[in-house]
Write a protein that holds these residues in place. Structure first.
Motif, short mmCIF file in Angstrom:
data_model
loop_
_atom_site.label_atom_id
_atom_site.label_comp_id
_atom_site.label_asym_id
_atom_site.label_seq_id
_atom_site.Cartn_x
_atom_site.Cartn_y
_atom_site.Cartn_z
N PRO A 216 0.82 -1.22 0.00
CA PRO A 216 0.00 0.00 0.00
C PRO A 216 0.85 1.27 0.00
CG PRO A 216 -0.81 -1.58 1.61
CD PRO A 216 0.47 -2.12 1.11
N GLU A 217 0.47 2.25 -0.81
CA GLU A 217 1.21 3.51 -0.87
C GLU A 217 1.23 4.21 0.48
OE1 GLU A 217 0.30 4.66 -5.54
OE2 GLU A 217 -0.06 6.12 -3.94
N CYS A 218 0.19 3.98 1.26
CA CYS A 218 0.12 4.64 2.56
C CYS A 218 1.20 4.15 3.52
CB CYS A 218 -1.26 4.43 3.19
SG CYS A 218 -1.74 2.69 3.36
N LEU A 219 1.91 3.07 3.15
CA LEU A 219 2.97 2.55 4.01
C LEU A 219 4.35 3.08 3.64
CD1 LEU A 219 1.99 -1.23 4.35
CD2 LEU A 219 1.52 0.63 5.93
N SER A 220 4.44 3.91 2.62
CA SER A 220 5.75 4.34 2.13
C SER A 220 6.57 5.06 3.18
CB SER A 220 5.58 5.23 0.90
OG SER A 220 4.83 6.39 1.23
N ASN A 221 5.91 5.78 4.08
CA ASN A 221 6.65 6.48 5.15
C ASN A 221 6.32 5.94 6.53
OD1 ASN A 221 4.06 7.44 5.28
ND2 ASN A 221 4.65 9.57 5.64
N LYS A 222 5.74 4.72 6.57
CA LYS A 222 5.35 4.13 7.85
C LYS A 222 6.01 2.77 8.11
CE LYS A 222 0.73 6.26 7.80
NZ LYS A 222 -0.72 5.98 7.84
N LEU A 223 6.10 1.96 7.07
CA LEU A 223 6.61 0.60 7.25
C LEU A 223 8.05 0.65 7.76
CD1 LEU A 223 5.66 -2.32 6.87
CD2 LEU A 223 6.79 -2.30 4.64
N GLN A 224 8.29 -0.05 8.87
CA GLN A 224 9.60 0.00 9.50
C GLN A 224 10.39 -1.30 9.37
OE1 GLN A 224 8.89 1.14 13.57
NE2 GLN A 224 8.09 3.15 13.02
N GLU A 225 9.70 -2.43 9.31
CA GLU A 225 10.39 -3.72 9.21
C GLU A 225 9.65 -4.60 8.21
OE1 GLU A 225 11.42 -3.61 13.98
OE2 GLU A 225 11.19 -5.55 12.99
N LEU A 226 10.41 -5.16 7.26
CA LEU A 226 9.82 -6.01 6.23
C LEU A 226 10.67 -7.28 6.10
CD1 LEU A 226 7.76 -6.43 3.95
CD2 LEU A 226 9.30 -5.17 2.42
N PHE B 49 10.49 3.73 0.65
CA PHE B 49 10.07 3.35 2.00
C PHE B 49 11.05 3.95 3.01
CE2 PHE B 49 6.60 0.54 1.02
CZ PHE B 49 6.84 0.22 -0.30
N SER B 50 10.88 5.23 3.24
CA SER B 50 11.87 6.03 3.98
C SER B 50 12.00 5.65 5.44
CB SER B 50 11.51 7.52 3.87
OG SER B 50 10.20 7.75 4.35
N SER B 51 11.01 4.97 6.00
CA SER B 51 11.05 4.62 7.42
C SER B 51 11.60 3.22 7.69
CB SER B 51 9.66 4.74 8.04
OG SER B 51 9.19 6.07 8.00
N LEU B 52 11.97 2.51 6.63
CA LEU B 52 12.43 1.13 6.81
C LEU B 52 13.67 1.07 7.70
CD1 LEU B 52 12.20 -0.96 3.51
CD2 LEU B 52 11.15 -1.43 5.71
N ARG B 53 13.59 0.22 8.72
CA ARG B 53 14.73 -0.04 9.59
C ARG B 53 15.31 -1.43 9.34
NH1 ARG B 53 12.02 1.58 15.29
NH2 ARG B 53 11.09 -0.45 14.81
N THR B 54 14.46 -2.36 8.92
CA THR B 54 14.90 -3.72 8.65
C THR B 54 14.33 -4.18 7.32
OG1 THR B 54 14.99 -4.28 11.00
CG2 THR B 54 14.84 -6.10 9.45
N LEU B 55 15.20 -4.68 6.46
CA LEU B 55 14.78 -5.26 5.19
C LEU B 55 15.49 -6.60 5.03
CD1 LEU B 55 13.32 -5.13 2.48
CD2 LEU B 55 15.30 -3.91 1.55
#
Length: 914
Positions: free
Chosen positions: A320-330, A348-354
């Motif tokens: 979801p586009e709404c997760l682009s600045n929210k998703l932190q771990e994937l 995905f600017s908020s990603l901490r873990t990929l």
């Protein structure tokens, strides 16, 4: 106070694991006074309370293993032994005299049945202690319990065949029985469904055999968290009983042997922040992603080993586009995903873990991976990636700690002059091409605990950049002047120091025993022993170091008072945090006028903050949090013009916030300058301070404790902070707080602050984090708040704020990341809340009108009563003193009586005649 003091007992177990040494430390805390008034003070931290002493002895009897002899002092004997507050590991409250904390390690035993007698317990946590046997049903007698965690240390230690006693805990909100063997409990879903107050359930790794129970009515309407990880359901996913619950914020069904498609009702769980479906097969990628479209609150998404095939571009683009600045771990490992990693991953600017490991990814690593500034963990291992990785790939990854590129055909082209901006703990480059010379940039990675450079094409010697020394410290050379043995695995006691030694660093090892009664080395300037296991008191011999400037004994097991003689040294930096030190601040410390760094956090210090603290005008860093200080904050603290960091959180401070905050000149923009802040020249008191960078300094910001190593690192990143949270402070926020325009973090949450938020708040242009939650603030939110362009964290929840929420893109961005920032303010309205301001105003007027009407009858009856009494007395007094009026008054009544009698007689005669 209750007749039995044991009713106040509260047992807590905390387990922390060291990342480097993977050692386990188990701590049990006990006894918090939930019913004692906060203002009541009993100055008897060593008083003897027989009921609590007996309860501790009963606890000891249930312990079957105590290899370290931690409970040897728990016995009755001499006068000192009668006092349970002096037993090892036991600490008592200076306010009530009751046991407040119990610290023990490495114990094994049975969960004591007498816990059921503590009727007022609201919080019980015995998690991760290796208790053996059956869960005692007596815990069901704790009818006031709100939090219960009996999670087992390891599966098989604890079990239960009947948990129906849980239904008697009608106030329970959080339940955790992780790793408790419940394989014989088929009715577990019916049991938890009979506790409608539940908000969180953790039944992970309990060997539950099914989750497809049929419930006639679902009572868990408030359930926010459900963790069923690692059970053995072995039936279709869609048949589980909980899919109609839409209030979930945390749902973990990973590795539960469920199978088949996830039902469409997943779309309705719009509050989900954590979703783990790892290990649930037979989900096609496209169908799974379509069910995530409405989950715009997701922060953590785990879909490992879910798909048999899929394309990475389809997966990333269908998030979801709404997760682009929210998703932190994937987490997407083990899914046979193919294709090249798309450039859109950088959105995905908020990603901490990929984690995309163990797939079939091909092609190059895109440069856009370097846009992920918050990334701490990147795992692309075991794919088919190729191409070149350069410094540009890591241009913005300043937070990176875990990097695994192993199992690919990548070539790392990083020049010998390249210096990474990150500090890795784990680095995997197996099968990548890094040679033939040993990579120079790895020498900067001094924190690495795991390094895999096998088959990396390196043909060179390993440089002497790091060690993992073990064993006891041998006798030191007698001519040694500087010794740096920190961050190894050295054991044994602290050795005697050679005479010429000027600096000794034994920090972050495994040293044990008490500190030496005589260190030696009379000319020592710096002693660093933080993060060891040193016990006992701080010896007075420490004061023999007349030139001692830097002392750090933090993160040990020291107890007792600070030696008064310490104030006679030239101390510049004093770090004693996270010990069991107690007593009041020694007045001798007022002589340490050159002190820059004072860290006494997480101890048991008590008493009031002395006025003389304002005389230590060189202080730049003060951390006194998590102690038992009380009284008001001395106004003299605003004399500290060099102060950069002030933390007095989690104490018992009361009274108003200090005035004259504008005197904290180091926190003001005109002193620091916007582009390159530096300490005012008047704050330099020691030219050698920069030479002692590694002093183990940590600070708390945005709810996290971070290691800044030295004060100068705090300065370099502009970490200017005030934290007065979790006290009993009252009064209003001073207007001049807005003059502290270099302040980055301000936290005065969990107090009793009243009044409104100052309108000048918009002048604090450097502010990044502001927490005013859980106070009694009222009025509107200042519109100037939207001017704070650097603000990334704001919490105004649980106050009495009213009116329209200010608009602005910055506040909207913060709300998207922290949707609870306005919670608990019933009077707020307007976007982003669903409550419109028109209906809110009408509602407010209605409340006022009802309030006025509600007071009307009270005043009416009061007026009638007063009027009646006054009227009676006026008539009575008139008739009493006026004879003529009195005669006329009674004659009037006689005439009225005669006329009434005649009228009644005539009427009656006529009626009888007819």
């Amino acid at each position: 106070m209750h007749s039995s003091a044991t009713k106040h007992l509260l047992l807590v177990a905390v387990v922390t694991c060291s990342f480097l040494s993977v050692s386990v430390k188990t701590t049990t805390h006990a006894i918090k006074e939930t019913d004692q008034p906060a203002h009541q003070s009993v100055n008897c931290p060593t008083c003897i309370i027989p009921h609590e002493r007996d309860a501790l002895l009963a606890f000891k009897q249930g312990i079957t293993s105590d290899p370290a002899g931690l409970l040897d002092s728990w016995k009755l004997g001499g006068q000192g032994e009668q006092d349970c507050c002096r037993w090892r590991g036991v600490q008592c409250s200076s306010l009530t005299g009751h046991v407040s904390e119990l610290r023990v390690e490495g114990l094994t035993g049975h969960i004591p049945k007498f816990l059921g007698s503590f009727k007022n317990l609201r919080y019980l946590d015995l998690s991760s202690i290796p208790f053996l046997g059956i869960l005692p049903p007596q815990v069901g007698n704790l009818s006031k319990l709100q939090y219960l965690d009996l999670s087992a240390f390891e599966f098989g230690y604890t079990n239960s065949t009947d948990i129906s006693w849980l239904t008697r805990l009608s106030s329970l909100q959080q339940l955790a029985l992780g790793s408790v063997d419940l394989s014989a409990v088929a009715s577990w879903a019916h049991v938890v469904n009979m506790i409608p107050s539940l908000r969180a359930i953790d039944l992970s790794s309990c060997s539950l055999v099914s989750a497809n129970q049929s419930l006639s009515r679902l009572n868990l309407t408030n359930l926010e968290e459900l963790d069923l990880y690692g059970n053995q359901f072995n039936h279709p996913t869609a048949t589980c009983w909980f899919w109609n619950i839409t209030t979930f914020e945390h749902l973990d069904l990973s590795y539960t042997r469920l199978h088949g498609q996830v039902p469409n009702t997943l779309r309705c769980m719009t509050s989900l922040q954590y979703l783990s479906l790892s290990g649930i097969p037979n989900n096609t990628l496209s169908m799974m992603m379509s069910k995530l479209n409405s989950l715009c609150s997701l922060r953590i998404l785990q879909l490992e080993e879910c798909f048999t095939q899929g394309h990475i571009v389809e997966l990333i683009e269908k998030l979801p586009e709404c997760l682009s600045n929210k998703l932190q771990e994937l987490y997407l490992s083990g899914n046979n995903i193919t294709g090249p990693l798309p450039k859109s991953i950088g959105h995905f600017s908020s990603l901490r873990t990929l984690d995309l490991s163990d797939n079939h990814l091909t092609g190059n690593v895109p440069y856009e991976i370097g846009l992920l500034a918050n990334m701490t963990e990147l795992d692309l291992g075991d794919n088919y990636l190729d191409g070149v990785v350069t410094g540009e790939h890591f241009a913005g990854t300043r937070s990176l700690q875990y990097l695994d590129l192993s199992g690919n055909s990548l070539k790392l082209e990083l020049s010998s002059e390249w210096q990474p901006s990150f500090r890795l703990f784990v680095a995997g480059f197996a099968d990548c091409h890094m040679g033939p010379v040993f990579p120079a940039w790895l020498e900067w990675q001094v924190n690495i605990s795991f390094l895999d450079i096998s088959s990396a094409g390196i043909n060179d010697t390993i440089p002497h950049c790091s060690n993992q020394l073990t064993g006891p410290i041998p006798p030191l050379p007698i001519s040694l002047e500087y010794l740096f043995l920190g961050f190894n695995k050295l054991t044994g006691p602290v050795p005697p120091l050679p005479m010429p030694l000027m600096s000794a660093d034994f920090s972050a090892n495994k040293l044990t025993g008490p500190a030496p009664s005589d260190f030696g080395a009379p000319w020592l300037l710096g002693l660093f022993l933080f993060s060891n296991s040193i016990t006992g008191h701080i010896p007075n011999s420490i004061c023999k170091f007349e030139r001692l400037g830097y002392l750090n004994l933090a993160n040990n097991f020291l107890e007792g008072n600070i030696p008064p003689c310490l104030g006679m040294t030239d101390i510049v930096s004093l770090g004693l945090s996270n010990n069991s030190l107690s007593g009041e601040l020694s007045s001798s410390l007022q002589n340490c006028t050159d002190m820059i760094h004072l860290d006494l956090a997480m101890n048991n210090f008590s008493g009031s903050l002395p006025i003389w603290i304002g005389n230590l005008q060189a202080l730049q860093f003060i951390r006194l949090s998590h102690n038992m200080f009380s009284g008001s904050i001395p106004i003299s603290i605003t004399n500290l013009g060099c102060l950069l960091y002030l933390d007095i959180a989690h104490n018992g401070m009361f009274g108003p916030l200090p005035r004259n905050l504008s005197n904290l000149t180091a926190m003001r923009e005109k002193i620091w300058g916007r582009s390159s802040p530096s300490i005012p020249s008047s704050c330099y008191h020691d030219e050698g301070y920069r030479e002692h960078q590694n002093i183990g300094l940590s600070a708390v910001t945005k709810g996290q404790e971070l290691d800044y190593v030295s004060v100068y690192n705090i300065i370099d990143i502009k970490m200017v902070s005030i934290d007065l949270s979790s006290n009993n402070l009252t009064g209003e926020i001073p207007e001049d707080v807005a003059t502290l325009d270099a302040l980055v973090s301000l936290n005065i949450s969990r107090n009793h602050i009243t009044g409104s938020i100052p309108n000048q708040i918009g002048a604090m242009q450097s502010l990044e984090s502001r927490d005013l939650s859980r106070n009694i603030l009222c009025g509107d939110i200042p519109a100037t708040l939207s001017n704070l362009t650097f603000l990334i964290d704001l919490d105004l929840s649980y106050n009495n704020l009213t009116g329209t929420i200010p608009s602005g893109s910055q506040l909207q961005t913060i709300y998207a990341a922290h949707p609870f920032m306005y919670k608990g303010n019933q009077g707020l309205c307007g976007p982003p809340l669903q409550k419109s301001c028109s209906s809110n105003n009408a509602s407010r007027q209605g409340h006022l009108r009802r309030a006025e009407e509600g007071h009307g009858p009270e005043f009416f009856y009061l007026g009638v009563g007063c009027g009646f009494i006054v009227g009676i007395w006026v008539v009575f007094c008139t008739l009493l003193f006026k004879k003529a009026w009195r005669i006329a008054y009674f004659q009037l009544f006689i005439k009225l009586y005669d006329k009434s009698y005649v009228l009644v007689f005539v009427t009656w005669t006529r009626l009888t005649a007819t």
